[in-house]
Design a protein around this motif. Structure first.
Motif, PDB file in Angstrom:
ATOM      1  N   THR A  37      -3.755   9.923  12.854  1.00 50.31           N
ATOM      2  CA  THR A  37      -4.437   8.766  12.257  1.00 50.31           C
ATOM      3  C   THR A  37      -5.867   9.149  11.901  1.00 50.31           C
ATOM      4  OG1 THR A  37      -3.149   7.189  13.578  1.00 50.31           O
ATOM      5  CG2 THR A  37      -5.178   6.370  12.588  1.00 50.31           C
ATOM      6  N   PHE A  38      -6.279   8.808  10.680  1.00 56.68           N
ATOM      7  CA  PHE A  38      -7.678   8.930  10.284  1.00 56.68           C
ATOM      8  C   PHE A  38      -8.149   7.576   9.791  1.00 56.68           C
ATOM      9  CE2 PHE A  38     -10.998   9.481   7.089  1.00 56.68           C
ATOM     10  CZ  PHE A  38     -11.938  10.192   7.820  1.00 56.68           C
ATOM     11  N   ASN A  39      -9.256   7.082  10.352  1.00 59.28           N
ATOM     12  CA  ASN A  39      -9.814   5.782   9.998  1.00 59.28           C
ATOM     13  C   ASN A  39     -11.195   5.947   9.371  1.00 59.28           C
ATOM     14  OD1 ASN A  39      -7.697   4.153  11.205  1.00 59.28           O
ATOM     15  ND2 ASN A  39      -8.537   4.735  13.202  1.00 59.28           N
ATOM     16  N   ALA A  40     -11.503   5.098   8.408  1.00 56.41           N
ATOM     17  CA  ALA A  40     -12.845   5.060   7.832  1.00 56.41           C
ATOM     18  C   ALA A  40     -13.216   3.618   7.527  1.00 56.41           C
ATOM     19  CB  ALA A  40     -12.924   5.902   6.569  1.00 56.41           C
ATOM     20  N   ILE A  85     -10.014   1.669   5.759  1.00 55.44           N
ATOM     21  CA  ILE A  85      -8.837   2.400   5.307  1.00 55.44           C
ATOM     22  C   ILE A  85      -8.297   3.238   6.462  1.00 55.44           C
ATOM     23  CG2 ILE A  85     -10.213   4.337   4.421  1.00 55.44           C
ATOM     24  CD1 ILE A  85      -8.119   4.627   2.182  1.00 55.44           C
ATOM     25  N   ALA A  86      -6.979   3.308   6.563  1.00 50.71           N
ATOM     26  CA  ALA A  86      -6.310   4.139   7.557  1.00 50.71           C
ATOM     27  C   ALA A  86      -5.323   5.060   6.837  1.00 50.71           C
ATOM     28  CB  ALA A  86      -5.585   3.294   8.592  1.00 50.71           C
ATOM     29  N   ILE A  87      -5.376   6.339   7.170  1.00 50.11           N
ATOM     30  CA  ILE A  87      -4.443   7.337   6.648  1.00 50.11           C
ATOM     31  C   ILE A  87      -3.650   7.878   7.839  1.00 50.11           C
ATOM     32  CG2 ILE A  87      -4.217   9.529   5.434  1.00 50.11           C
ATOM     33  CD1 ILE A  87      -6.903   8.894   4.064  1.00 50.11           C
ATOM     34  N   GLU A  88      -2.324   7.836   7.740  1.00 48.91           N
ATOM     35  CA  GLU A  88      -1.513   8.200   8.902  1.00 48.91           C
ATOM     36  C   GLU A  88      -0.332   9.082   8.504  1.00 48.91           C
ATOM     37  OE1 GLU A  88      -1.116   4.995  12.034  1.00 48.91           O
ATOM     38  OE2 GLU A  88      -1.444   3.748  10.261  1.00 48.91           O
ATOM     39  N   ASP A  89       0.166   9.780   9.511  1.00 53.81           N
ATOM     40  CA  ASP A  89       1.371  10.588   9.376  1.00 53.81           C
ATOM     41  C   ASP A  89       2.119  10.511  10.709  1.00 53.81           C
ATOM     42  OD1 ASP A  89       2.670  13.125   7.737  1.00 53.81           O
ATOM     43  OD2 ASP A  89       2.808  13.382   9.907  1.00 53.81           O
ATOM     44  N   ILE A 138      -1.565   6.335   2.904  1.00 56.29           N
ATOM     45  CA  ILE A 138      -2.458   5.227   3.252  1.00 56.29           C
ATOM     46  C   ILE A 138      -1.619   4.095   3.828  1.00 56.29           C
ATOM     47  CG2 ILE A 138      -4.068   3.508   2.355  1.00 56.29           C
ATOM     48  CD1 ILE A 138      -4.855   5.548   0.205  1.00 56.29           C
ATOM     49  N   THR A 139      -1.875   3.744   5.075  1.00 57.62           N
ATOM     50  CA  THR A 139      -1.109   2.689   5.733  1.00 57.62           C
ATOM     51  C   THR A 139      -1.864   1.364   5.809  1.00 57.62           C
ATOM     52  OG1 THR A 139      -1.914   3.468   7.890  1.00 57.62           O
ATOM     53  CG2 THR A 139       0.220   4.316   7.118  1.00 57.62           C
ATOM     54  N   GLN A 140      -3.187   1.407   5.715  1.00 57.25           N
ATOM     55  CA  GLN A 140      -3.993   0.193   5.681  1.00 57.25           C
ATOM     56  C   GLN A 140      -5.162   0.414   4.728  1.00 57.25           C
ATOM     57  OE1 GLN A 140      -4.735  -1.837   9.612  1.00 57.25           O
ATOM     58  NE2 GLN A 140      -3.879   0.043  10.460  1.00 57.25           N
ATOM     59  N   ALA A 141      -5.497  -0.614   3.951  1.00 57.33           N
ATOM     60  CA  ALA A 141      -6.656  -0.561   3.060  1.00 57.33           C
ATOM     61  C   ALA A 141      -7.022  -2.004   2.733  1.00 57.33           C
ATOM     62  CB  ALA A 141      -6.354   0.226   1.789  1.00 57.33           C
ATOM     63  N   TYR A 142      -8.144  -2.479   3.230  1.00 58.35           N
ATOM     64  CA  TYR A 142      -8.454  -3.902   3.092  1.00 58.35           C
ATOM     65  C   TYR A 142      -9.956  -4.136   3.202  1.00 58.35           C
ATOM     66  CZ  TYR A 142      -8.437  -3.367   8.195  1.00 58.35           C
ATOM     67  OH  TYR A 142      -8.666  -2.909   9.473  1.00 58.35           O
ATOM     68  N   ILE A 143     -10.377  -5.296   2.721  1.00 60.33           N
ATOM     69  CA  ILE A 143     -11.748  -5.734   2.927  1.00 60.33           C
ATOM     70  C   ILE A 143     -11.747  -6.826   3.984  1.00 60.33           C
ATOM     71  CG2 ILE A 143     -12.522  -5.127   0.610  1.00 60.33           C
ATOM     72  CD1 ILE A 143     -12.324  -8.119  -0.113  1.00 60.33           C
TER      73      ILE A 143
END
Length: 437
Positions: A105-108, A125-129, A163-168
């Protein structure tokens, strides 16, 4: 085998730190929309100084201290984790009694407007594998194939990097009103409580979001929340709407606007932190003294193409509740349950507790017991027998070696596994390791 459930499916430290100081105007209303499975909640938890077996004083590794300074200068926060999980099953329907999975998981988090102010507008934003490592199935699928009616590792599934999450998200009206919109992880908002993160706490779905809720996973939607009673009141209300057609790493905006297949929920509850600063490693209703009731509804689902055996599905609906309370400074108990259609279970009831040693605030001991009645209507083919009710128990100890590395042995004992009526019990021995960076 339970194709509908396999197609549909793929826990913040729970105990308090020191008593919170009196609230300021800015933090009188804690955020209801962050938990450790959200981007900001995950980052905030990893950046909280903790005591562990190797340090007697609350410590923050130098790398995390650097990231905090970077966030203060730029408004950008980032971090992530890598975890591994191995599960061994005493019985299985496939002949493969071990599953090994990895999760990256990478979060920003970026401040877009009003940086550092209570009404800051942020983009997360969350990037996952997630994938099996050297075994045919990831733990999520392997637990079901071993015969458990509920996944033995709720989110340890199988999908490629994306990308598993991307939101404001933003808090307005002095903290009284909050919203999130974009691609979000729906179970992070629906019937959540302090022990629902299987990266840190219980693994079984029995002790995360209610298995009676036919919730989508990752897709387009929005959630709003607020405190109608004012800063001194404990009442909160939370509601949301998501596309029912989630996708782990794809975008589902078209589905949200073009297909009349949605999931709706409304949650009403009492939060002991409604008039206090942001609580214990998580926000909002996932606090140390919380009660709430969740009502939900999902539209009927049409087949997506030829050969789609998971559909059509009728409309689904239900109700779930949660109570969690602190018995003392280091012990929290919980009682949860639900009734619904379209999920893993028609009825479920669970209870348990979590204990944090006062000398090691990053450690956690948990014990839970749950009963579930499977929803036979979700089986896509007729069965010559009724699925038995299942009793699931789980015990774990999360041992923090350093502030950013923890190992967790977990044992689950299942009586009358619903998907394997040929055996009386199923034992699942697990070992989880997680490194935050």
């Amino acid at each position: 085998m339970r194709s509908v459930l396999l197609a549909a499916l793929l826990a913040s430290p729970a105990l308090a730190q020191e008593p919170a100081p009196p609230p300021t105007v800015e933090d009188a209303y804690p955020s209801l929309l962050d938990g450790t499975l959200s981007v900001e909640g995950d980052l905030a938890d990893d950046e909280t100084p903790q005591t562990t077996i190797t340090n007697a004083q609350p410590a923050l590794p130098a790398w995390f201290a650097f990231k905090q300074r970077f966030r203060e200068r730029t408004g950008i926060n980032f971090g992530g984790s890598y975890g591994v999980l191995v599960q061994n099953y005493s019985n299985t329907l496939t002949g493969e009694d071990t599953a090994f999975g990895g999760k990256f998981t990478f979060n920003a988090d970026v401040a877009l407007l009003n940086r550092g102010k209570p009404n800051q507008l942020s983009f997360d934003i969350a990037i996952e594998d997630r994938r099996p490592i050297g075994t045919d199935f990831a733990p999520l699928q392997a637990g079901i194939l071993a015969g458990s009616g509920l996944p033995t590792a709720a989110t340890w599934g199988d999908f490629s990097l994306g990308i598993t999450q991307a939101y404001i998200r933003q808090t307005v009206a002095g903290g009284k009103f909050q919203y999130t919109i974009g691609k979000i992880f729906a179970p992070n908002f629906v019937n959540a409580y302090p022990f629902f993160d299987d990266n840190r706490q219980f693994l079984s779905l029995a002790f995360s979001t209610s298995p009676t809720i036919a919730s989508p996973l990752r897709g387009a939607g929005f959630v709003v929340a607020g405190y109608p009673g004012g800063a001194a009141g404990s009442l909160y209300v939370k509601a949301g709407m998501f596309t029912a057609n989630s996708d782990d790493t794809g975008w589902t905006v078209d589905d949200f606007f073009n297909r009349n297949e949605h999931f709706y929920f409304v949650e009403v509850g009492s939060s002991s932190f409604a008039a206090r600063p942001i609580p214990i490693h998580a926000r909002g209703p996932m606090d140390r003294n919380n009660m709430h009731v969740t009502l939900w509804y999902r539209d009927p689902l049409k087949p997506r193409g030829p050969g789609d055996i998971t559909r059509p599905q009728d409309e689904a609906y239900g109700i779930a509740f949660n109570i969690n309370r602190m018995a003392n400074d280091n012990l929290m108990w919980f009682l949860r349950g639900g009734l619904g259609t379209g999920g893993f279970a028609e009825i479920n009831l669970t209870g348990g507790f979590g204990y944090r040693p006062s000398s090691r605030t990053a450690d956690l001991f948990g014990l839970g017991v749950g009963w579930s009645k499977p929803d036979d209507a979700q089986i896509p083919v007729p069965l010559p027998f009724n699925l038995p009710d299942q009793v699931t128990s789980e015990v774990f100890y999360r041992l923090a070696i350093t502030p950013n590395f923890a190992v967790t042995p977990v044992y689950q004992f299942i009586i009358s596994p619903s998907l394997n009526p040929g055996v009386d019990t199923l034992s699942v021995l697990s070992f989880r390791a997680r490194l935050a960076f």
